[in-house]
Design a protein around this motif. Structure first.
Motif, short mmCIF file in Angstrom:
data_model
loop_
_atom_site.label_atom_id
_atom_site.label_comp_id
_atom_site.label_asym_id
_atom_site.label_seq_id
_atom_site.Cartn_x
_atom_site.Cartn_y
_atom_site.Cartn_z
N ARG A 197 0.88 -1.23 0.01
CA ARG A 197 0.10 -0.20 -0.11
C ARG A 197 0.96 1.21 -0.09
O ARG A 197 1.72 1.38 0.67
CB ARG A 197 -0.81 0.08 1.18
N PHE A 198 0.49 2.00 -1.03
CA PHE A 198 1.36 3.48 -1.25
C PHE A 198 0.70 4.60 -0.63
O PHE A 198 -0.28 4.78 -1.05
CB PHE A 198 1.82 3.33 -2.43
N PHE A 199 1.09 5.13 0.35
CA PHE A 199 0.76 6.50 0.92
C PHE A 199 1.12 7.77 0.48
O PHE A 199 0.59 8.76 0.66
CB PHE A 199 0.45 6.43 2.39
N GLY A 200 2.30 7.68 -0.34
CA GLY A 200 2.89 8.78 -0.96
C GLY A 200 3.51 9.89 0.16
O GLY A 200 4.06 9.20 1.23
N ARG A 201 3.86 11.10 -0.10
CA ARG A 201 4.66 11.90 0.75
C ARG A 201 3.35 12.37 1.99
O ARG A 201 2.29 12.71 1.21
CB ARG A 201 4.89 13.17 0.06
N ILE A 202 3.77 12.38 2.99
CA ILE A 202 2.95 13.06 4.19
C ILE A 202 3.82 14.04 4.75
O ILE A 202 4.90 13.70 5.50
CB ILE A 202 2.34 11.92 4.98
N SER A 203 3.43 15.16 4.94
CA SER A 203 4.21 16.16 5.49
C SER A 203 3.81 16.56 6.87
O SER A 203 2.74 16.47 7.35
CB SER A 203 4.06 17.57 4.61
N ARG A 204 4.88 16.38 7.71
CA ARG A 204 4.77 17.02 9.09
C ARG A 204 4.39 18.25 9.42
O ARG A 204 4.27 18.73 10.36
CB ARG A 204 6.10 16.40 9.91
N ALA A 205 4.51 19.07 8.33
CA ALA A 205 4.40 20.49 8.50
C ALA A 205 3.02 20.97 9.12
O ALA A 205 2.71 21.91 9.56
CB ALA A 205 4.95 21.25 7.12
N SER A 206 2.02 20.02 8.97
CA SER A 206 0.70 20.41 9.06
C SER A 206 0.22 19.48 10.31
O SER A 206 0.70 18.18 10.22
CB SER A 206 -0.43 20.30 7.94
N PRO A 207 -0.75 19.77 10.97
CA PRO A 207 -1.18 18.86 11.99
C PRO A 207 -1.95 17.61 11.41
O PRO A 207 -1.93 16.61 11.76
CB PRO A 207 -2.31 19.85 12.78
N ASN A 208 -2.74 17.78 10.14
CA ASN A 208 -3.28 16.92 9.44
C ASN A 208 -1.98 15.68 9.26
O ASN A 208 -2.31 14.37 9.38
CB ASN A 208 -3.81 17.05 8.11
N GLY A 209 -1.14 15.93 8.78
CA GLY A 209 0.14 14.96 8.39
C GLY A 209 0.78 14.62 9.54
O GLY A 209 1.01 13.42 9.40
N GLU A 210 1.07 15.23 10.52
CA GLU A 210 1.58 14.75 11.53
C GLU A 210 0.53 13.51 12.32
O GLU A 210 0.99 12.59 12.52
CB GLU A 210 1.82 15.85 12.88
N GLY A 211 -0.76 13.95 12.22
CA GLY A 211 -1.91 13.04 12.73
C GLY A 211 -1.79 11.66 11.75
O GLY A 211 -1.68 10.64 12.19
N ARG A 212 -1.57 11.83 10.52
CA ARG A 212 -1.82 10.81 9.37
C ARG A 212 -0.54 9.85 9.83
O ARG A 212 -0.79 8.68 9.78
CB ARG A 212 -1.87 11.46 8.03
N LEU A 213 0.57 10.57 9.96
CA LEU A 213 1.84 9.62 10.20
C LEU A 213 1.63 8.94 11.61
O LEU A 213 1.89 7.90 11.77
CB LEU A 213 3.02 10.32 10.50
N GLY A 214 1.51 9.53 12.55
CA GLY A 214 0.82 8.65 13.98
C GLY A 214 -0.12 7.63 13.84
O GLY A 214 0.07 6.67 14.20
N GLU A 215 -0.98 7.91 12.72
CA GLU A 215 -2.18 6.72 12.60
C GLU A 215 -1.28 5.57 11.80
O GLU A 215 -1.68 4.50 12.20
CB GLU A 215 -3.26 7.20 11.69
N LEU A 216 -0.35 5.89 11.12
CA LEU A 216 0.38 4.92 10.30
C LEU A 216 1.19 4.10 11.28
O LEU A 216 1.21 2.89 11.29
CB LEU A 216 0.86 5.31 9.10
N TYR A 217 1.95 4.81 12.05
CA TYR A 217 2.92 4.08 13.17
C TYR A 217 2.05 3.32 13.85
O TYR A 217 2.22 2.11 14.31
CB TYR A 217 3.38 5.26 13.59
N ALA A 218 0.98 3.81 14.60
CA ALA A 218 0.11 3.23 15.43
C ALA A 218 -0.68 2.03 14.81
O ALA A 218 -0.97 0.75 15.70
CB ALA A 218 -1.24 4.00 15.92
N GLY A 219 -0.79 1.80 13.48
CA GLY A 219 -1.40 0.89 12.86
C GLY A 219 -0.52 -0.24 12.29
O GLY A 219 -1.02 -1.19 11.99
N ALA A 220 0.67 0.05 12.38
CA ALA A 220 1.58 -0.93 11.88
C ALA A 220 2.00 -1.96 12.91
O ALA A 220 1.76 -1.71 14.13
CB ALA A 220 2.97 -0.26 11.37
N THR A 221 2.56 -3.07 12.71
CA THR A 221 3.01 -4.10 13.45
C THR A 221 4.67 -4.05 13.62
O THR A 221 5.00 -4.65 14.61
CB THR A 221 2.34 -5.45 13.14
#
Length: 193
Positions: free
Chosen positions: A99-123
């Protein structure tokens, strides 16, 4: 001509001393921290469906091609396994389970949140870089309680303790990388890290 040099890793410190002839007394390793606004709570997760996360913009330097090849071996044995790729501008390849999610920028709260979701969802986290002066992303993955798979070169063994917080492997040994990833498809093994 600088009075003090402050590299992030002992590997870089050795390079300043051995490759550039700097006085060891003026080269001080300072380390680094995770690029997180705050330390996350380690999520409750199940490990029944393996989900490996890769985060890195420079696909080739970060060992993406080797990881993709190793993941094909994993997916052949564990068809439910997934490899989540974050960072490159374009999908490096399409393959079953990827699954490819592309670039996710930490510069925005949405990007930071999305990266957090992916880290939390990974094993587990996997990035077998061929060159990595430090590897802050491993600290981020560990902050989310993920076992890490890195290569055994540069500064990565300073961060990922082989057999303790994950595995280190030869950056170009796809079979060994695949075997280590397969070990982390075992829920008990992945959870123990």
């Amino acid at each position: 001509a600088m009075d003090v040099l402050l590299p992030m890793s002992d590997w870089l410190r050795r390079s300043f001393v051995e490759d550039y002839g700097q006085d060891p007394a003026k080269v001080v390793t300072v380390g680094a921290g995770a690029n997180l606004q705050e330390l996350p709570a380690v999520p409750e997760r199940t490990y029944e469906q393996p989900r490996f996360l890769f985060v890195g913009m420079q696909w080739e330097r970060k060992g993406g091609p080797q990881l993709l090849e190793a993941f094909r071996l994993v997916h052949a044995e564990r068809p439910g396994a997934e490899l989540w790729i974050v960072g490159p501008e374009r999908a490096p390849a399409t393959a079953p389970g990827v699954r490819f999610f592309g670039r996710i920028s930490r510069a925005s709260p949405n990007g930071e949140g999305r990266l957090g979701e992916l880290y939390a969802g990974a094993t587990a986290f996997a990035m077998p870089s061929v060159y990595e002066p430090f590897g802050v992303v491993f600290l981020e993955a560990m902050a989310y309680g993920l076992a890490c798979v890195s290569s055994d070169r540069c500064a990565m063994p300073e961060i990922v303790a082989d057999g303790v917080s994950g595995f280190t492997v030869d950056a170009h040994d796809v079979d060994a990388l695949g075997q280590r990833l397969l070990e982390l498809t075992d829920p008990e093994r992945a959870g123990a890290f």
